[in-house]
Motif scaffolding. Structure first.
Motif, PDB file in Angstrom:
ATOM      1  N   ARG A   1       0.837  -1.196   0.000  1.00  0.00           N
ATOM      2  CA  ARG A   1       0.000   0.000   0.000  1.00  0.00           C
ATOM      3  C   ARG A   1       0.873   1.248   0.000  1.00  0.00           C
ATOM      4  O   ARG A   1       1.792   1.387   0.807  1.00  0.00           O
TER       5      ARG A   1
ATOM      6  N   GLN B   1       1.376  -3.933   4.999  1.00  0.00           N
ATOM      7  CA  GLN B   1       0.298  -4.238   4.071  1.00  0.00           C
ATOM      8  C   GLN B   1       0.892  -4.752   2.758  1.00  0.00           C
ATOM      9  O   GLN B   1       1.096  -4.004   1.817  1.00  0.00           O
TER      10      GLN B   1
ATOM     11  N   MET C   1      -3.160 -11.623   0.798  1.00  0.00           N
ATOM     12  CA  MET C   1      -2.345 -10.946   1.807  1.00  0.00           C
ATOM     13  C   MET C   1      -1.236 -11.874   2.288  1.00  0.00           C
ATOM     14  O   MET C   1      -1.431 -13.080   2.436  1.00  0.00           O
TER      15      MET C   1
END
Length: 403
Positions: free
Chosen positions: A68, A317, A384
């Protein structure tokens, strides 16, 4: 891939069967029986392997590690006084990144806080009401105005009229005496018996006493005429106003006034909070742990409000963007565990999970006509990755295995 697994299983099954048949046909009966039992075990193992291979069918996808990106800017802007970070630097959440000049905001904040203090004092005064001393002062003022109104309404007293008459009579007598003296001096000055100065003194005294007599006469006439209607009305209004002020002092402030004072206090406090928020924007801090990617300002730069001054990558992230064929969509679910490997760490695997699967598909060919072409219709998904020690970086090539 499924066809390759199926062919391998069938081939193993065929090889195991042929070996068992050959063993049964050769040797003596006892030996053949042992070998036949072993052949049957091989067949069973082959069949079991086939069905295990058919049931596992792990899904393998390729992708690139992404992270991110956070764009940091100020809503107020201003002149940059300090840049506390450099490109490539790792920072912790809440660490100071950039500071702006904020002297004007601090001055405005001080003024707003003073306005809050004033509004709080006004509200407290209204809520507590007037002090006993203030009420007593208002009542005393009302009594004074009442007395003045009564005096104006009743007119002058008899004693005042008598005194005014006496003052007029005395002033008139002085004027008559001064007139007689002046006439004698006028005759004497013509015969040069007295000096011209003595004549002038007698003239001045005559005029002065005449003026005093006229003033006393006018005052006597005013007292005899009594108070004028305009003066009486004005005295009455002053009395009524003072009386109303005394009543208000006793009753205190109205609820509407108190509510208005509360509104002014809330408005002043809101302005303080607004300035505090703007002042916080004068010092930019890291919203999360991450890596400073770019810094586009330096000390002394004049930055407009809303401009992005630096970008950072949030290291916690991390995900891999993969594309799932439509034919395999039924095997992928949000929350499904995943194993991720990267070329940079070939001997290590990382755990993860499917975080998101796009609701709409993408077509490699624009028009799908056959069943076989549907494998080119894919759904984007995010997997993720757990990266506790921070070794994974954005841009690394990755392989995702979904059981």
């Amino acid at each position: 891939m499924d066809g390759q697994r199926k062919a391998a299983g069938e081939l193993a099954f065929a090889h195991a069967g042929a070996a068992a048949w050959c063993c049964v046909c050769g040797g003596d009966m006892k030996r053949n029986a042992v070998i036949a039992g072993g052949g049957l075990m091989l067949v069973a193992i082959a069949v079991l392997s086939y069905w295990l291979l058919r049931g596992s069918r792990a899904l393998v996808y390729s992708g690139t590690v992404e992270t991110r990106e956070i764009e940091v800017g100020s809503k107020v802007g201003g002149r940059v006084t300090d840049v506390a970070v450099e490109e490539g630097q790792m920072v912790k959440a809440s660490a100071t990144l950039v500071r702006f000049e904020a002297d004007e905001l601090k001055a405005q904040l001080a003024q707003s806080r003073a306005s809050v203090d004033q509004a709080e004092a006004d509200l407290a005064k209204m809520e507590h009401g007037n002090r006993p001393e203030e009420i007593a002062q208002a009542e005393a003022t009302a009594r004074v105005q009442q007395a003045a109104y009564e005096a104006a309404k009743n007119g002058p007293r008899t004693q005042e009229l008598a005194q005014a008459q006496a003052d007029f009579d005395a002033a008139q007598a002085d004027a008559v005496n001064a007139e007689a003296t002046f006439k004698r001096m006028a005759m004497l000055v013509r015969g040069e018996t007295i000096s011209r100065q003595q004549y002038d003194d007698a003239l001045a005294k005559r005029d002065t006493t005449a003026q005093k007599a006229e003033s006393a006469r006018q005052r006597l006439k005013l007292l005899q005429a009594g108070t004028r209607k305009e003066d009486l009305d004005a005295a009455e209004q002053r009395y009524l106003q003072a009386k109303a002020a005394a009543v208000l002092a006793q009753r205190g402030f109205r609820k509407e006034d108190i509510q208005a004072a509360r509104g002014r206090l809330a408005q002043a406090r809101g302005h303080v909070e607004e300035l505090q928020a703007r002042l916080r924007e004068a010092e930019l801090t890291a919203p999360a742990d991450g890596l400073i990617e770019t810094v586009s300002v330096r000390s002394g730069d004049l930055v407009p409000a809303g401009r992005i001054v630096l970008t950072m990558l949030e290291s916690s992230q991390l995900w891999v963007r993969i594309y799932i064929p439509e034919t395999e969509m039924a095997k992928v679910k949000v929350g499904q565990q995943a194993t991720v490997t990267v070329d940079s760490f070939s001997g290590r695997s990382f755990t993860g999970h499917v975080m998101q699967v796009n609701a709409s598909s993408e077509f490699l060919p624009r028009n799908v006509q056959t069943r076989d072409d549907r494998q080119h219709q894919v759904f984007g998904a995010k997997v993720m990755i757990d990266n506790p020690d921070g070794v994974l970086k954005s841009g690394m090539a990755a392989t995702v295995l979904l059981p």
